[in-house]
Design a protein around this motif. Sequence first.
Motif, PDB file in Angstrom:
ATOM      1  N   GLU A 379       0.824  -1.203   0.000  1.00 18.41           N
ATOM      2  CA  GLU A 379       0.000   0.000   0.000  1.00 18.41           C
ATOM      3  C   GLU A 379       0.858   1.253   0.000  1.00 18.41           C
ATOM      4  N   THR A 380       2.004   1.206   0.690  1.00 19.44           N
ATOM      5  CA  THR A 380       2.866   2.378   0.809  1.00 19.44           C
ATOM      6  C   THR A 380       3.932   2.431  -0.270  1.00 19.44           C
ATOM      7  N   GLY A 381       3.946   1.455  -1.183  1.00 23.42           N
ATOM      8  CA  GLY A 381       4.865   1.509  -2.315  1.00 23.42           C
ATOM      9  C   GLY A 381       6.237   0.930  -2.067  1.00 23.42           C
ATOM     10  N   GLY A 382       6.411   0.169  -1.018  1.00 22.08           N
ATOM     11  CA  GLY A 382       7.727  -0.419  -0.745  1.00 22.08           C
ATOM     12  C   GLY A 382       8.034  -1.578  -1.686  1.00 22.08           C
ATOM     13  N   THR A 383       9.327  -1.744  -2.001  1.00 17.77           N
ATOM     14  CA  THR A 383       9.727  -2.856  -2.881  1.00 17.77           C
ATOM     15  C   THR A 383      10.184  -4.079  -2.108  1.00 17.77           C
ATOM     16  N   GLY A 384      10.434  -3.923  -0.808  1.00 16.79           N
ATOM     17  CA  GLY A 384      10.918  -5.058  -0.024  1.00 16.79           C
ATOM     18  C   GLY A 384      12.414  -5.266  -0.137  1.00 16.79           C
ATOM     19  N   LEU A 385      13.118  -4.305  -0.760  1.00 19.89           N
ATOM     20  CA  LEU A 385      14.569  -4.440  -0.961  1.00 19.89           C
ATOM     21  C   LEU A 385      15.364  -3.373  -0.221  1.00 19.89           C
ATOM     22  N   GLY A 386      14.679  -2.432   0.410  1.00 15.25           N
ATOM     23  CA  GLY A 386      15.364  -1.295   1.024  1.00 15.25           C
ATOM     24  C   GLY A 386      16.394  -1.696   2.067  1.00 15.25           C
ATOM     25  N   LEU A 387      16.009  -2.533   3.015  1.00 14.30           N
ATOM     26  CA  LEU A 387      16.940  -2.904   4.084  1.00 14.30           C
ATOM     27  C   LEU A 387      18.040  -3.822   3.576  1.00 14.30           C
ATOM     28  N   ALA A 388      17.769  -4.594   2.522  1.00 11.80           N
ATOM     29  CA  ALA A 388      18.837  -5.393   1.916  1.00 11.80           C
ATOM     30  C   ALA A 388      19.892  -4.472   1.316  1.00 11.80           C
ATOM     31  N   ILE A 389      19.455  -3.385   0.698  1.00 16.50           N
ATOM     32  CA  ILE A 389      20.387  -2.396   0.150  1.00 16.50           C
ATOM     33  C   ILE A 389      21.172  -1.729   1.276  1.00 16.50           C
ATOM     34  N   VAL A 390      20.466  -1.376   2.359  1.00 14.08           N
ATOM     35  CA  VAL A 390      21.145  -0.749   3.508  1.00 14.08           C
ATOM     36  C   VAL A 390      22.219  -1.669   4.074  1.00 14.08           C
ATOM     37  N   LYS A 391      21.903  -2.956   4.190  1.00 12.00           N
ATOM     38  CA  LYS A 391      22.873  -3.906   4.743  1.00 12.00           C
ATOM     39  C   LYS A 391      24.134  -3.966   3.885  1.00 12.00           C
ATOM     40  N   HIS A 392      23.979  -4.025   2.564  1.00 14.93           N
ATOM     41  CA  HIS A 392      25.150  -4.131   1.693  1.00 14.93           C
ATOM     42  C   HIS A 392      25.972  -2.840   1.678  1.00 14.93           C
ATOM     43  N   ILE A 393      25.301  -1.700   1.734  1.00 14.75           N
ATOM     44  CA  ILE A 393      26.048  -0.435   1.817  1.00 14.75           C
ATOM     45  C   ILE A 393      26.806  -0.366   3.134  1.00 14.75           C
ATOM     46  N   ALA A 394      26.169  -0.812   4.210  1.00 14.58           N
ATOM     47  CA  ALA A 394      26.858  -0.840   5.513  1.00 14.58           C
ATOM     48  C   ALA A 394      28.109  -1.723   5.457  1.00 14.58           C
ATOM     49  N   LEU A 395      27.986  -2.905   4.854  1.00 12.32           N
ATOM     50  CA  LEU A 395      29.136  -3.804   4.752  1.00 12.32           C
ATOM     51  C   LEU A 395      30.261  -3.171   3.951  1.00 12.32           C
ATOM     52  N   ARG A 396      29.917  -2.459   2.881  1.00 13.56           N
ATOM     53  CA  ARG A 396      30.945  -1.824   2.049  1.00 13.56           C
ATOM     54  C   ARG A 396      31.648  -0.686   2.796  1.00 13.56           C
ATOM     55  N   HIS A 397      31.014  -0.158   3.827  1.00  9.31           N
ATOM     56  CA  HIS A 397      31.625   0.906   4.630  1.00  9.31           C
ATOM     57  C   HIS A 397      32.109   0.403   5.997  1.00  9.31           C
ATOM     58  N   GLN A 398      32.201  -0.928   6.153  1.00 10.70           N
ATOM     59  CA  GLN A 398      32.591  -1.560   7.419  1.00 10.70           C
ATOM     60  C   GLN A 398      31.710  -1.096   8.574  1.00 10.70           C
ATOM     61  N   ALA A 399      30.465  -0.782   8.269  1.00 11.86           N
ATOM     62  CA  ALA A 399      29.526  -0.328   9.293  1.00 11.86           C
ATOM     63  C   ALA A 399      28.631  -1.482   9.736  1.00 11.86           C
ATOM     64  N   LYS A 400      27.867  -1.251  10.780  1.00 12.07           N
ATOM     65  CA  LYS A 400      26.988  -2.272  11.351  1.00 12.07           C
ATOM     66  C   LYS A 400      25.579  -1.707  11.475  1.00 12.07           C
ATOM     67  N   LEU A 401      24.595  -2.505  11.025  1.00 11.07           N
ATOM     68  CA  LEU A 401      23.202  -2.101  11.139  1.00 11.07           C
ATOM     69  C   LEU A 401      22.619  -2.668  12.425  1.00 11.07           C
ATOM     70  N   GLU A 402      22.113  -1.785  13.277  1.00 10.98           N
ATOM     71  CA  GLU A 402      21.491  -2.208  14.529  1.00 10.98           C
ATOM     72  C   GLU A 402      19.999  -1.899  14.478  1.00 10.98           C
ATOM     73  N   VAL A 403      19.200  -2.824  14.959  1.00 17.12           N
ATOM     74  CA  VAL A 403      17.746  -2.655  14.968  1.00 17.12           C
ATOM     75  C   VAL A 403      17.240  -2.862  16.392  1.00 17.12           C
ATOM     76  N   CYS A 404      16.535  -1.870  16.885  1.00 17.34           N
ATOM     77  CA  CYS A 404      15.915  -1.963  18.210  1.00 17.34           C
ATOM     78  C   CYS A 404      14.442  -1.623  18.038  1.00 17.34           C
TER      79      CYS A 404
END
Length: 423
Positions: A379-404
């Motif tokens: 309904e809101t137009g999401g593709t279901g790939l956003g957080l997968a993209i965030v995870k890979h960008i984080a890995l490329r920057h040696q960053a860590k994704l935290e979810v609370c």
Amino acid sequence: MSMPIIFSALVALLLWGIFSANIALIFLLVVMLLVMMRHARQLYRLGEWLKEARIETIPEAGGIWDELFSRLYKMVKRHKLTKQKLANELLNIEQATAALPEGVASLNEANRIEWCNPLAEHHFGLNAQRDIMQDITYLVRQPEFIDYLQAGDFAAPLVMRSARHDDMVLSIKLVFYGDNKRLLISRDITQLERIETMRRDFVANVSHELRTPLTVVNGFVENLQDMPDLSHDKIQRALQLMAEQTRRMDHLVSDLLTLSRLESDQSPLKIESVDMYSLLSEVSLDGEMLSGGRHQHSMDATGPAKLSGNRDELRSAFSNLVSNAVRYTPDGGTISLRWYSRAGQPVFSVRDSGIGIEAQHIPRLTERFYRVDRSRSRETGGTGLGLAIVKHIALRHQAKLEVCSEEGRGSTFSLVFPEKRIV
């Protein structure tokens, strides 16, 4: 020993000539008795030594016994060297089998365990000392394993879940060797099964995601073809919905291409010095525009002014987190952006007062097309790939994704960068 006996015989002959045969015989018997007693003593010493044969405690003797003990000494020394070599070889074999990425257990013709390595102990819950010569079917009682063992057809491996570890998937194969013996080889394929499941889900999901807008567009096209008397308003409505579905497919393809590029080894990260305050202003503005006044927005930026990374990728990651917050926060809710330092590490976080996420879903959020609420996401137009993209960008920057997150109480998504990326 032969010289004393010869000398004693000569003395006995002399005594025979001087005295009598009885005297000579008595002398010879005494000498033989002494010799026998000496031999008996040496035999006793040899027997005692053989109980715990060591080179350091080998008895000393003269004559033939000296030669005998000398040969025994050499034989024991060779035996000790051979034993040491065999022990070293056994140790090397044990170390090699312990380092194998598979579990290995040796079974005899009666399916009894003769030996197993540590990984087999872990896979099947065995004990290398306690379970030796135990029937493997007494210890691994899953029906599929017993059927596989009894069928005798080991051309294809058996895939089953470990009884000792519910989250472990094993691939099991038996190989014949020696005199009707078998090697039971087990491999942990949990990760492979997980990847295969993700692949199947991905194919099913992307097919479904593309089929839905295509069905909508195709349906309206057919209607337009079959109904030439459609009103202008109906045509406009149909064209509007077709455009929305087309944009949705375009976003989906664009995100798939982005993911493909991020995962490719042929796409190295282009490093630059990123003005974080300028980037954060753009991301915050994009979030407010997407929200359309339906939410209260705030931003707190006290972190480092410059960060080493790729500006376009960082904007994509930040924007995805912000757009998710907008999509899953009811009207009137709050969305807070924060850029700060935590223990010397730069952190970008997005906090919302949205619907929240159950704990069971959090580990799978970065999987492609994984959605907690599929209907709301569409309904809101999401593709279901956003957080997968965030995870890979984080890995490329040696960053860590935290979810609370907590259901009904909002969520906080944070990207934690290493201190070395501060410029």
